[in-house]
Motif scaffolding. Structure first.
Motif, PDB file in Angstrom:
ATOM      1  N   UNK A 148       0.874  -1.293   0.044  1.00  0.00           N
ATOM      2  CA  UNK A 148       0.021   0.030   0.137  1.00  0.00           C
ATOM      3  C   UNK A 148       0.820   1.306   0.127  1.00  0.00           C
ATOM      4  N   UNK A 149       0.390   1.959  -0.737  1.00  0.00           N
ATOM      5  CA  UNK A 149       1.149   3.416  -0.904  1.00  0.00           C
ATOM      6  C   UNK A 149       0.207   4.807  -1.283  1.00  0.00           C
ATOM      7  N   UNK A 150       0.557   5.739  -1.036  1.00  0.00           N
ATOM      8  CA  UNK A 150      -0.006   7.144  -1.743  1.00  0.00           C
ATOM      9  C   UNK A 150       0.133   6.945  -3.287  1.00  0.00           C
ATOM     10  N   UNK A 174       6.328   3.886  -8.342  1.00  0.00           N
ATOM     11  CA  UNK A 174       7.594   3.312  -7.798  1.00  0.00           C
ATOM     12  C   UNK A 174       6.965   1.691  -7.260  1.00  0.00           C
ATOM     13  N   UNK A 175       5.761   1.639  -6.939  1.00  0.00           N
ATOM     14  CA  UNK A 175       5.445   0.208  -6.364  1.00  0.00           C
ATOM     15  C   UNK A 175       5.393  -0.696  -7.513  1.00  0.00           C
ATOM     16  N   UNK A 227      12.497  -6.903  -0.758  1.00  0.00           N
ATOM     17  CA  UNK A 227      11.344  -5.904  -1.155  1.00  0.00           C
ATOM     18  C   UNK A 227      10.839  -4.882  -0.188  1.00  0.00           C
ATOM     19  N   UNK A 228      10.612  -4.991   1.029  1.00  0.00           N
ATOM     20  CA  UNK A 228      10.250  -4.330   2.148  1.00  0.00           C
ATOM     21  C   UNK A 228      11.212  -3.109   2.238  1.00  0.00           C
ATOM     22  N   UNK A 229      12.554  -3.462   2.150  1.00  0.00           N
ATOM     23  CA  UNK A 229      13.567  -2.472   2.419  1.00  0.00           C
ATOM     24  C   UNK A 229      13.530  -1.335   1.109  1.00  0.00           C
ATOM     25  N   UNK A 230      13.477  -2.138   0.065  1.00  0.00           N
ATOM     26  CA  UNK A 230      13.430  -1.091  -1.213  1.00  0.00           C
ATOM     27  C   UNK A 230      12.166  -0.312  -1.263  1.00  0.00           C
ATOM     28  N   UNK A 231      11.048  -0.958  -0.683  1.00  0.00           N
ATOM     29  CA  UNK A 231       9.856   0.038  -0.768  1.00  0.00           C
ATOM     30  C   UNK A 231      10.310   1.121   0.363  1.00  0.00           C
ATOM     31  N   UNK A 288       9.909   5.061  -0.979  1.00  0.00           N
ATOM     32  CA  UNK A 288       8.828   6.077  -0.466  1.00  0.00           C
ATOM     33  C   UNK A 288       9.319   6.863   0.809  1.00  0.00           C
ATOM     34  N   UNK A 289      10.351   6.817   1.092  1.00  0.00           N
ATOM     35  CA  UNK A 289      10.555   7.321   2.423  1.00  0.00           C
ATOM     36  C   UNK A 289       9.914   7.030   3.530  1.00  0.00           C
ATOM     37  N   UNK A 290       9.799   5.677   3.509  1.00  0.00           N
ATOM     38  CA  UNK A 290       9.073   4.930   4.795  1.00  0.00           C
ATOM     39  C   UNK A 290       7.482   4.991   4.878  1.00  0.00           C
ATOM     40  N   UNK A 291       6.984   5.684   3.636  1.00  0.00           N
ATOM     41  CA  UNK A 291       5.345   5.761   3.474  1.00  0.00           C
ATOM     42  C   UNK A 291       4.726   4.487   3.063  1.00  0.00           C
TER      43      UNK A 291
END
Length: 206
Positions: free
Chosen positions: A135-137, A143-144, A179-183, A187-190
């Motif tokens: 999930x992301x804005x 990016x996702x 993948x989690x680290x790259x996300x 996304x600057x942690x968002x």
């Protein structure tokens, strides 16, 4: 099972014991239907016995095909387990040579032919798959999507939310942390990743 391997294509091995011929065939299979279809296709009606076994994850089955109980199908299954392979079916066809082998001799012949057939077969890795939600804005939508291919993720469903989007994906479990680290970096942690069990979890080839 520690190896998470299957065989890389069909394999064949022939063994003769006291004039009885044992022809072992092994193939990779993805489901029980494929295993039974393999047996039906390759069983030789001219032979005295067509004994077989398969293992696909926690699912397994075997047949003695007229041999004394426990002397054929189960030793073939034991050979599959002993060779540390999964998603495999093995058929051992026997032509009786006129000399009885006894229960122990039959088990050694069937199990030995199956084990050697599998031992000689080339292997390939099996991948443990899992499902996750990303999930992301909206500003990170591109990016996702761009992160899916590099980590072997396959999109199952995409949902638009009031303030962003949600991707339901299937990917190799070994890629989750990366993948989690790259996300997080992109996304600057968002962006958020949530792992969840589902019917798609399991093993398969890459």
């Amino acid at each position: 099972m520690s190896g998470w391997q299957t065989i890389d294509g069909p394999a064949l091995f022939e063994l003769e014991v006291k004039r009885s011929r044992h022809l072992a065939r092994a193939v990779p299979v993805s489901d029980p239907e494929a295993a039974l279809a393999f047996v039906a296709t390759h069983a030789d009606p001219s032979a005295h016995h067509n004994c077989w076994a398969y293992r696909i994850g926690s699912s397994y089955r075997f047949s003695d095909d007229g041999e004394p109980a426990g002397t054929a199908g189960r030793p073939i299954l034991a050979a599959i387990e002993g060779q540390d392979v999964d998603q495999v079916a093995v058929l051992v066809t026997r032509w009786f040579g006129g000399i009885k082998l006894g229960a122990g001799g039959l088990a050694r012949a069937y199990g030995g032919a199956a084990a050697e057939c599998l031992r000689l077969a080339p292997r390939r890795a099996l991948v443990v798959w899992c499902e996750a939600t990303l999930e992301a804005g909206f500003e990170f939508a591109g990016t996702l999507h761009a992160l899916l291919d590099p980590f072997g993720a396959r999109k199952i469903e995409e949902t638009f939310l009031p303030d962003g989007l949600r991707l339901h994906v299937r990917l190799p479990a070994g890629e989750l942390d990366r993948l989690q680290s790259a996300m997080a970096d992109a996304s600057r942690g968002q962006a958020r990743l949530t792992v969840h069990p589902g019917p798609g979890d399991g093993m398969g080839t890459p």
